[in-house]
Write an enzyme that holds these catalytic residues in place. Structure first.
Site, short mmCIF file in Angstrom:
data_model
loop_
_atom_site.label_atom_id
_atom_site.label_comp_id
_atom_site.label_asym_id
_atom_site.label_seq_id
_atom_site.Cartn_x
_atom_site.Cartn_y
_atom_site.Cartn_z
N GLU A 1 -6.84 -21.49 -15.69
CA GLU A 1 -7.20 -22.13 -14.42
C GLU A 1 -8.25 -23.18 -14.73
O GLU A 1 -9.28 -22.86 -15.33
CB GLU A 1 -7.74 -21.10 -13.43
CG GLU A 1 -7.91 -21.71 -12.04
CD GLU A 1 -8.86 -20.95 -11.17
OE1 GLU A 1 -9.73 -20.25 -11.71
OE2 GLU A 1 -8.75 -21.06 -9.95
N ASP B 1 0.86 -1.19 0.00
CA ASP B 1 0.00 0.00 0.00
C ASP B 1 0.89 1.24 0.00
O ASP B 1 1.85 1.32 0.78
CB ASP B 1 -0.89 -0.02 1.26
CG ASP B 1 -1.70 1.25 1.43
OD1 ASP B 1 -2.06 1.57 2.57
OD2 ASP B 1 -1.97 1.93 0.41
N ASP C 1 -1.74 -1.41 -3.79
CA ASP C 1 -2.07 -0.70 -5.03
C ASP C 1 -0.96 -0.86 -6.08
O ASP C 1 0.11 -1.40 -5.79
CB ASP C 1 -2.33 0.79 -4.73
CG ASP C 1 -1.32 1.35 -3.72
OD1 ASP C 1 -1.74 1.79 -2.64
OD2 ASP C 1 -0.11 1.28 -4.04
N ASP D 1 -4.38 3.74 2.54
CA ASP D 1 -5.80 3.38 2.70
C ASP D 1 -5.95 1.93 3.16
O ASP D 1 -7.06 1.43 3.29
CB ASP D 1 -6.57 3.60 1.39
CG ASP D 1 -6.10 2.68 0.26
OD1 ASP D 1 -6.70 2.73 -0.83
OD2 ASP D 1 -5.15 1.90 0.48
N ASP E 1 -9.08 -17.08 -15.49
CA ASP E 1 -9.86 -17.55 -14.36
C ASP E 1 -10.93 -18.55 -14.81
O ASP E 1 -11.72 -18.25 -15.70
CB ASP E 1 -10.55 -16.32 -13.73
CG ASP E 1 -11.21 -16.62 -12.42
OD1 ASP E 1 -10.48 -16.98 -11.48
OD2 ASP E 1 -12.44 -16.52 -12.35
N ASN F 1 -0.68 4.57 -0.42
CA ASN F 1 -1.44 5.79 -0.12
C ASN F 1 -2.18 5.68 1.22
O ASN F 1 -3.10 6.44 1.48
CB ASN F 1 -2.43 6.10 -1.25
CG ASN F 1 -3.47 5.01 -1.41
OD1 ASN F 1 -3.35 3.93 -0.80
ND2 ASN F 1 -4.48 5.27 -2.21
N HIS G 1 -3.74 -17.47 -4.21
CA HIS G 1 -4.60 -16.67 -3.35
C HIS G 1 -5.85 -17.42 -2.88
O HIS G 1 -6.65 -16.90 -2.10
CB HIS G 1 -5.00 -15.39 -4.09
CG HIS G 1 -5.82 -15.69 -5.29
ND1 HIS G 1 -5.34 -16.37 -6.39
CD2 HIS G 1 -7.12 -15.47 -5.54
CE1 HIS G 1 -6.30 -16.53 -7.27
NE2 HIS G 1 -7.39 -16.00 -6.78
N ASP G 2 -6.05 -18.64 -3.41
CA ASP G 2 -7.20 -19.46 -3.00
C ASP G 2 -6.80 -20.60 -2.07
O ASP G 2 -7.67 -21.32 -1.58
CB ASP G 2 -7.85 -20.11 -4.23
CG ASP G 2 -8.50 -19.11 -5.15
OD1 ASP G 2 -8.55 -19.39 -6.36
OD2 ASP G 2 -8.94 -18.05 -4.67
N ASP H 1 -4.89 -11.07 -14.91
CA ASP H 1 -5.87 -12.11 -14.59
C ASP H 1 -7.13 -11.84 -15.43
O ASP H 1 -7.74 -10.77 -15.30
CB ASP H 1 -6.20 -12.06 -13.10
CG ASP H 1 -6.61 -13.41 -12.55
OD1 ASP H 1 -6.11 -13.81 -11.49
OD2 ASP H 1 -7.43 -14.08 -13.23
#
Ligand code: TEU
Ligand code: CA
Length: 591
Positions: free
Chosen positions: A275, A22, A30, A26, A206, A24, A347-348, A99
């Site tokens: 995938e 990150d 990013d 938040d 995907d 910024n 990420h899964d 992706d």
């Protein structure tokens, strides 16, 4: 034979932008954050960066629900930031793969909004069906068939504006596109060409093997009223599994070959990886055989779906002989044509060092992370490293439901514990802790500061998901210059793939298939042979028979025979001479 394509000795690094860096304050990663970390990635030695989606999205499924394919979500930045990232990555010889999520869009995409009007040209861009005859639309039981969503509940959502149901294999905010419609396919190909013309180097696609649905001659889906296959079996949650009717469907090859022609013909230097949940190793060979002009490689899932009791929320400990037989099937299928991807994390999936290694102590965590990395990277194929895997990052070890963010886990808890009552709260919490997708989505651990350097200590907002408390011990800053760190070990593994043709092209052959603790195999190229032996347990074990016999024919091993090992070369020579392996000892020796 065709010369080895560039990606046959490449290593791909998956970035989950929301959790990477990150800039910024938040609390969300990013694009500028990724650009700021390119030197780290170039130093690690990877060749390609695969970004999980950064397109405009309501973020219902963390960006896998896209509302505008040709714009960047403000959460991640702007198209200018994307152009800067592409330029800076290319300067460093890094390729960027995006992706591509085109089995479904967000329900907030303009295509879907338009599709709600039966007279609009987009009316047939999604899977719309009326309520079952004799039922009241919108009432339970009126759904067109019994399919369930991967994210819980029915795979059909009623849309009052249209007066019909739409199919969503994933969340209700992810309506499935109708790939039978050539206008849909045209729009997808135009968008893909737009990104490639902008400088993107390819796509991870995907669930691209779910786009062709099986229907009967009248176009009815299985289980629809009046279809040939009316009564589908339902599972413990009261729904039937759509995968058998959507995975690798009748027009799969046709659509992939059309995409290859319409998008990639005439281009080079690109990478396409599909995938492919529900696709077999044998079909992997056909789909990735260059002669068939479809995809360069696939992600198969049998090796990350087998270690549970039929549902991921009921995990089982690793059955190594089973894993070895699955991986051997993958390798055998692409021995003559086609190509394999190699991954244990994304990420899964939970973090592999927690799932199949041992993160209960610093020593066992570091050793087992190295052993798992060596095991995977010494296979034949293109390895994928998931962000933080190169640091030996672990599962989150959350204990409360409110720490989780992933709709798959939260929906499953409600569905299985509170509605269908098929799992106890304790069992479900243990299942989510072991296999929930948030395990791999905690912020990247850059340093030991309060938010691990993922966001500034004085950031306006907390990270969107908790930083793992172990970031104080496990972080890039502490590993970067340590020759014994997991990071340095991964760097050596990646270099091997660039420096040793044997690692890329050598034939793979499993040894000692039944051994429950040692993963052993050879790589052979011409008269060169490597023996790979990995103790996948935390105990000292004997070398199994076939490996020992192979060693016996090699005269006395010297340290110079040790290509790489998870202890030092001297330890490896002593261990192999004694025909045993220390806990999590992995060794590659040239014979
Ligand atoms: O994942 C597809 C998929 O099969 C996942 O449901 C995954 O296998 C499962 O969650 C493991 O339990 C892709 C994306 O990788 C995933 O992040 C998205 O949620 C999904 O498609 C829908 O786009
Ligand atoms: Ca940010």
């Amino acid at each position: 034979a065709t010369p080895n394509p560039w990606w046959s000795n490449a290593v791909v690094y998956q970035i989950y932008p929301r959790s990477f860096q990150d800039t910024n304050g938040d609390g969300f990663g990013d694009l500028k954050g990724i650009t700021s970390r390119l030197d780290y990635l170039a130093d690690l030695g990877v060749d390609v960066l695969w970004l999980s989606p950064v397109y405009r999205s309501p973020q219902d499924d963390n960006g896998y629900d896209i509302s505008d394919y040709q714009d960047i979500d403000p959460l991640f930045g702007t198209l200018d930031d994307m152009d800067e990232l592409l330029a800076e990555a290319h300067k460093r010889g890094l390729k960027i793969v995006m992706d591509l999520v085109v089995n479904h869009t967000s329900d907030e995409h303009t295509w879907f909004e338009a599709s709600k009007n039966k007279d609009d040209e987009h009316a047939d861009w999604y899977w719309w069906r009326p309520a079952r005859p004799g039922t009241t639309a919108g009432e339970p039981g009126a759904e067109p068939n019994q399919w369930g969503s991967y994210f819980g509940g029915s795979a059909w959502e009623y849309c009052p504006e249209r007066g019909e149901y739409y199919l969503h294999q994933f969340s209700k905010k992810q309506p499935d596109l109708n790939w039978e419609n050539p206008a849909v396919r045209r729009a997808v190909y135009d968008m893909m060409n737009w990104w490639l013309d902008r400088g993107v180097d390819g796509f991870r696609m995907d669930v691209i093997t779910l786009i062709s649905k099986r229907t009967d001659l009248s176009g009815k889906l299985p289980g629809e009223y009046g279809s040939e296959l009316e009564d589908l079996p339902v599972g413990e949650e009261g729904y039937s599994d759509p995968n058998p009717f959507c995975a690798d469907g009748p027009r799969q090859d046709e659509f992939l070959a059309e995409m290859r022609r319409e998008v990639f013909e005439g281009r080079d230097g690109f990478l396409t990886v599909g995938e492919a949940p529900g696709v077999t190793a044998q079909r992997n060979e056909y789909i990735t055989d260059p002669a068939n002009g479809e995809l360069d490689m696939l992600f198969l899932f049998e090796h990350v779906d087998f270690d549970c009791e039929g549902v991921k929320w009921k995990p089982l400990p690793l059955d190594l002989p089973k894993l070895k037989s699955i991986m051997a099937g993958y390798q055998a299928a692409v021995k003559n044509a086609g190509w394999a991807s190699l991954f244990t994390g994304n990420h899964d999936q939970p973090r592999v060092v927690s799932r199949w290694g041992d993160d209960s102590s610093e020593e066992s965590r570091v050793r087992s992370a190295k052993a798992l990395g060596l095991m995977l990277h010494m296979h034949r194929g293109t390895p994928y490293i998931y962000q933080g895997e190169e640091l030996g990052m672990t599962d989150a070890h959350f204990t409360r439901l409110d720490q989780y963010r992933d709709l798959e886990s939260l929906n499953a808890y409600r569905q299985r514990v509170e509605e269908a009552k098929v799992q106890s709260p304790e069992s479900m919490m243990a299942g989510i802790a072991a296999r929930g997708r948030d395990n791999s989505r905690t912020p990247m651990q850059w340093d030991g500061s309060v938010y691990a350097g993922f966001t500034a200590p004085d950031a306006a907002a907390e990270p969107w998901i908790s930083v793992n408390p172990n970031h104080a011990e496990i972080n890039a800053a502490g590993e970067f210059d340590d020759p014994d760190s997991v990071y340095s070990f991964y760097k050596r593994l990646i270099a091997l793939r660039h420096d040793m043709p044997m690692v890329v092209a050598g034939d793979w052959q499993l040894l000692d298939a039944d051994d429950a603790h040692v993963y052993a195999f050879t790589r052979t190229l011409g008269d060169e042979k490597l023996l790979v032996v990995v103790n996948m347990s935390g105990r000292t074990v004997d070398l199994p028979r076939e490996s020992a016999e192979l060693l016996a024919v090699a005269d006395g091993l010297a340290e110079s025979n040790v290509v790489i090992s998870t202890y030092d070369a001297a330890h490896a020579v002593t261990a192999l001479a004694g025909r045993e392996l220390a806990p999590w000892e992995g060794v590659v020796v040239s014979l």
